[in-house]
Design an enzyme around this catalytic site. Structure first.
Site, PDB file in Angstrom:
ATOM      1  N   ASP A   1       0.859  -1.020   0.091  1.00 38.12           N
ATOM      2  CA  ASP A   1       0.010   0.038  -0.064  1.00 38.12           C
ATOM      3  C   ASP A   1       0.772   1.269  -0.155  1.00 38.12           C
ATOM      4  O   ASP A   1       0.551   2.315   0.539  1.00 38.12           O
ATOM      5  CB  ASP A   1      -0.915  -0.119   1.305  1.00 38.12           C
ATOM      6  CG  ASP A   1      -1.810  -1.184   1.225  1.00 38.12           C
ATOM      7  OD1 ASP A   1      -2.188  -1.583   0.241  1.00 38.12           O
ATOM      8  OD2 ASP A   1      -2.069  -1.659   2.427  1.00 38.12           O
TER       9      ASP A   1
ATOM     10  N   HIS B   1      -4.681  -1.928  -5.591  1.00 40.16           N
ATOM     11  CA  HIS B   1      -4.068  -0.506  -5.979  1.00 40.16           C
ATOM     12  C   HIS B   1      -5.045   0.606  -6.443  1.00 40.16           C
ATOM     13  O   HIS B   1      -5.713  -0.007  -7.468  1.00 40.16           O
ATOM     14  CB  HIS B   1      -3.247  -1.107  -7.481  1.00 40.16           C
ATOM     15  CG  HIS B   1      -1.923  -2.078  -6.985  1.00 40.16           C
ATOM     16  ND1 HIS B   1      -1.235  -2.875  -7.736  1.00 40.16           N
ATOM     17  CD2 HIS B   1      -1.621  -2.790  -5.628  1.00 40.16           C
ATOM     18  CE1 HIS B   1      -0.322  -3.656  -7.184  1.00 40.16           C
ATOM     19  NE2 HIS B   1      -0.783  -3.576  -5.849  1.00 40.16           N
TER      20      HIS B   1
HETATM   21  P1  GDP Z   1      -0.659   0.314  -3.667  1.00 33.74           P
HETATM   22  O1  GDP Z   1      -1.163  -1.164  -3.075  1.00 33.74           O
HETATM   23  O2  GDP Z   1       0.894   0.281  -3.273  1.00 33.74           O
HETATM   24  O3  GDP Z   1      -0.990   0.610  -5.071  1.00 33.74           O
HETATM   25  O4  GDP Z   1      -1.230   1.454  -2.635  1.00 33.74           O
HETATM   26  P2  GDP Z   1      -2.904   1.343  -2.228  1.00 33.74           P
HETATM   27  O5  GDP Z   1      -3.669   2.146  -3.399  1.00 33.74           O
HETATM   28  O6  GDP Z   1      -3.434   0.485  -1.772  1.00 33.74           O
HETATM   29  O7  GDP Z   1      -2.674   2.753  -1.028  1.00 33.74           O
HETATM   30  C1  GDP Z   1      -2.460   3.954  -1.407  1.00 33.74           C
HETATM   31  C2  GDP Z   1      -3.191   5.076  -1.118  1.00 33.74           C
HETATM   32  O8  GDP Z   1      -2.723   6.347  -1.176  1.00 33.74           O
HETATM   33  C3  GDP Z   1      -4.232   4.902  -2.280  1.00 33.74           C
HETATM   34  O9  GDP Z   1      -5.591   5.639  -1.673  1.00 33.74           O
HETATM   35  C4  GDP Z   1      -3.772   6.416  -3.157  1.00 33.74           C
HETATM   36  O10 GDP Z   1      -4.750   6.949  -3.869  1.00 33.74           O
HETATM   37  C5  GDP Z   1      -3.040   7.204  -1.926  1.00 33.74           C
HETATM   38  N1  GDP Z   1      -1.810   7.930  -2.389  1.00 33.74           N
HETATM   39  C6  GDP Z   1      -0.936   7.728  -3.257  1.00 33.74           C
HETATM   40  N2  GDP Z   1       0.174   8.511  -3.357  1.00 33.74           N
HETATM   41  C7  GDP Z   1      -0.378   9.580  -2.612  1.00 33.74           C
HETATM   42  C8  GDP Z   1      -0.007  10.828  -2.218  1.00 33.74           C
HETATM   43  O11 GDP Z   1       1.265  11.104  -2.644  1.00 33.74           O
HETATM   44  N3  GDP Z   1      -0.531  11.592  -1.346  1.00 33.74           N
HETATM   45  C9  GDP Z   1      -1.736  11.201  -0.880  1.00 33.74           C
HETATM   46  N4  GDP Z   1      -2.545  11.773  -0.163  1.00 33.74           N
HETATM   47  N5  GDP Z   1      -2.298   9.913  -0.995  1.00 33.74           N
HETATM   48  C10 GDP Z   1      -1.783   9.137  -1.933  1.00 33.74           C
HETATM   49  P1  IMO Z   2      -0.783  -4.273  -2.249  1.00 32.96           P
HETATM   50  O1  IMO Z   2      -0.430  -4.948  -3.455  1.00 32.96           O
HETATM   51  C1  IMO Z   2      -0.969  -4.726   2.150  1.00 32.96           C
HETATM   52  C2  IMO Z   2      -0.840  -8.849   3.598  1.00 32.96           C
HETATM   53  C3  IMO Z   2      -2.219  -9.146   4.317  1.00 32.96           C
HETATM   54  C4  IMO Z   2      -1.813 -10.317   5.528  1.00 32.96           C
HETATM   55  C5  IMO Z   2      -0.686 -10.918   4.674  1.00 32.96           C
HETATM   56  C6  IMO Z   2      -0.795 -12.289   4.179  1.00 32.96           C
HETATM   57  O2  IMO Z   2      -2.026  -3.611  -2.169  1.00 32.96           O
HETATM   58  O3  IMO Z   2       0.416  -3.627  -1.647  1.00 32.96           O
HETATM   59  P2  IMO Z   2      -2.376 -12.907   2.039  1.00 32.96           P
HETATM   60  O4  IMO Z   2      -3.746 -12.797   1.730  1.00 32.96           O
HETATM   61  O5  IMO Z   2      -1.544 -12.515   0.995  1.00 32.96           O
HETATM   62  O6  IMO Z   2      -2.161 -14.354   2.229  1.00 32.96           O
HETATM   63  O7  IMO Z   2      -2.039 -12.156   3.408  1.00 32.96           O
HETATM   64  O8  IMO Z   2      -0.069 -10.256   3.754  1.00 32.96           O
HETATM   65  N1  IMO Z   2      -1.007  -8.203   2.216  1.00 32.96           N
HETATM   66  C7  IMO Z   2      -0.891  -6.965   1.948  1.00 32.96           C
HETATM   67  N2  IMO Z   2      -1.101  -6.013   2.717  1.00 32.96           N
HETATM   68  N3  IMO Z   2      -1.022  -4.773   0.781  1.00 32.96           N
HETATM   69  C8  IMO Z   2      -1.015  -5.658  -0.020  1.00 32.96           C
HETATM   70  O9  IMO Z   2      -0.895  -5.634  -1.260  1.00 32.96           O
HETATM   71  C9  IMO Z   2      -1.044  -7.063   0.721  1.00 32.96           C
HETATM   72  N4  IMO Z   2      -1.155  -8.253   0.121  1.00 32.96           N
HETATM   73  C10 IMO Z   2      -1.069  -9.194   1.103  1.00 32.96           C
HETATM   74  O10 IMO Z   2      -2.637  -8.188   5.046  1.00 32.96           O
HETATM   75  O11 IMO Z   2      -0.873  -9.623   6.420  1.00 32.96           O
HETATM   76 MG    MG Z   3      -2.847  -1.763  -1.852  1.00 33.78          MG
END
Ligand code: GDP
Ligand code: IMO
Ligand code: MG
Length: 448
Positions: free
Chosen positions: A32, A60
């Site tokens: 994340d 994502h």
């Molecule tokens: P990923 O799993 O790595 O793709 O990340 P996620 O989408 O799960 O979580 C990142 C969150 O942060 C999302 O809600 C994005 O819209 C938000 N985000 C990403 N970059 C920025 C930033 O520079 N500033 C802010 N405020 N939010 C961001």
């Molecule tokens: P993105 O791509 C955050 C974490 C789960 C759990 C552990 C194992 O959005 O960054 P699983 O279901 O994979 O067997 O869970 O891994 N986990 C993540 N945490 N972002 C993710 O993906 C994750 N993918 C798995 O929360 O702790």
């Molecule tokens: Mg994510």
């Protein structure tokens, strides 16, 4: 030809050309970090975006024209209408999940209307069945009952499906497209194995098989021999190829905080094994780093702040899991982790996201070393018991108390924010190429 049968030097083929280099985007913390946003940015100039590992445990987020799209299994880059998305052999696919996700995003924006024509799936990718997901839930419940602690998985069947893959009893996309009777027999053998292991588990075999059959004709045009497809992409005309890492370094099955990890290699090695691609084709490797640290689920988190700071980061950062809706745990940026992730991945540059979330803090701490029993330890510990008890050594940097969300160049950032960025790159030894100051595509400062 010489007497030995070898070609004469002049006619011998030279060193084969490497072909196109791929750009890789990887999470450097516990997920994340904002990989979706970085991929979306880079996908504006890409021809192809690939997923190489993980499944729909990933979540994502991409924000375009104020519309928020959530991708789990589909490569986020598919939002660019010129991109072909490729799901490699290392990915595990829950077909109903894939179609639901596509339909949900398709309703949000017109650029996804033709997604089916722009998605290619490797025939070697393993299939996640509904019972894998059910087993994930049962295993979590048993862990809770037997050892008083579960892993906090996403319950998307990731652990069980990679287990059946390693046990060589899994079923792949190529099996689904071959003889359906044979596929059904193998499906039932696997389902019965799980039923024998977990007697309380109810599996609707006929129901799931009937549903799977409906996907056969739909996915047929998308499925390719993944190795051949990738080879052609690498060796055909110049192509801009991106790889979208899912999950992250500290969740990697080998290098993460085992056992509180996912079940695939989310570090750079997973790119080659998950796409069928030689290492020479790896070009830039971008590590995505959130300006603080978050973690969903269970496991050691040395710089976690169970206090007002953690709550402030959680609420300002809207730190809620995209896949499970769980609140993310929050803490200070931990550079011990980032350096460790860099040792494995060889990042060529970093993308630092969510700097804007720190805008209101008077001072900001950054973890720079771990101590155990008063002694600084030289490595990131493998053992979770050790990691649970490390004492993080922090450097305290002054905050900037200024809204950064409208900054569009490095120079427009307050001086202390610039110093924070420079501190990170100097400490890790990798340049910070992008700085995120908001959710949208535009709010990403590019430095070089
Ligand atoms: P990923 O799993 O790595 O793709 O990340 P996620 O989408 O799960 O979580 C990142 C969150 O942060 C999302 O809600 C994005 O819209 C938000 N985000 C990403 N970059 C920025 C930033 O520079 N500033 C802010 N405020 N939010 C961001
Ligand atoms: P993105 O791509 C955050 C974490 C789960 C759990 C552990 C194992 O959005 O960054 P699983 O279901 O994979 O067997 O869970 O891994 N986990 C993540 N945490 N972002 C993710 O993906 C994750 N993918 C798995 O929360 O702790
Ligand atoms: Mg994510």
């Amino acid at each position: 030809m010489s007497e030995s049968g070898c070609q004469e030097p002049a006619t011998r083929p030279g060193i084969p050309s490497v072909g196109n280099r791929v750009t890789v985007v990887l999470g450097a913390q516990w997920g994340d970090e904002g990989k979706g946003k970085v991929v979306d940015l880079l996908a504006q100039d890409a021809d192809m975006v690939c997923r190489c590992q993980g499944g729909n445990n990933a979540g994502h987020t991409v924000v375009v024209d104020s519309v928020e799209y959530d991708f789990h299994l589909l490569p986020s880059g598919i939002i660019n209408p010129n991109v072909t998305a490729f799901i490699g052999n290392g990915v595990v696919i829950h077909l109903p999940g894939l179609f639901e996700e596509a339909a949900k995003n398709e309703r949000k924006g017109k650029s996804l209307k033709d997604w089916e024509k722009r998605l290619i799936i490797s025939d070697r990718a393993h299939i996640v069945f509904d019972f894998h997901q059910a087993v994930d839930g049962v295993q979590e419940q048993l862990r809770q009952e037997q050892v008083g602690k579960n892993l906090g998985t996403t319950k998307k069947g990731i652990g069980p499906v990679y287990s059946t893959k390693a046990a060589r009893s899994g079923l792949r996309i190529c099996d689904l497209l071959a003889d359906f009777t044979h596929f059904s027999e193998r499906y039932k053998v696997l389902a019965r194995q799980y039923q024998a292991m977990y007697p309380s588990l109810h599996i609707d075999m006929d129901g799931e098989l009937a549903r799977l059959k409906t996907y056969v004709e739909q996915i047929k045009p998308m499925v390719r021999d993944g190795v051949h497809y990738m080879y052609e992409a690498l060796h055909g005309p110049s192509k801009n190829i991106l790889v979208e890492g899912a999950n992250a370094a500290l969740l990697d099955i080998d290098f993460g905080t085992y056992p509180f990890v996912t079940s695939s290699n989310c570090t750079v090695g997973g790119v080659c094994t998950g796409l069928g691609m030689p290492p020479q084709n790896v070009g830039q490797v971008y590590g995505v780093v959130k300006a603080y640290t978050t973690r969903v689920g269970i496991g050691a988190f040395p710089s976690e702040q169970n206090n007002d700071i953690g709550e402030l980061l959680q609420s300002r950062g809207k730190e809620v899991g995209v896949t499970t809706g769980r609140k993310r745990r929050c803490g200070w940026l931990d550079l011990v982790l980032i350096k460790y992730a860099h040792m494995i991945n060889g990042f060529t540059a970093l993308a630092l996201t969510k700097l804007d979330i720190l805008d209101v803090l008077p001072e900001i701490k950054v973890g720079v070393a771990y101590k155990v029993d008063g002694q600084t330890i030289p490595h990131f510990p493998a053992n979770q018991e050790v990691l649970l008890h490390v004492e993080v050594q922090y450097e305290t940097l002054p905050g900037w108390n200024t809204n950064t969300t409208s900054a569009r160049s490095f120079d427009e950032l307050p001086e202390n924010a610039q110093k924070y960025v420079c501190f990170i790159e100097e400490h890790v030894g990798v340049p910070v190429k992008w700085i995120g100051v908001g959710k949208s595509r535009e709010s990403m400062i590019q430095r070089f």
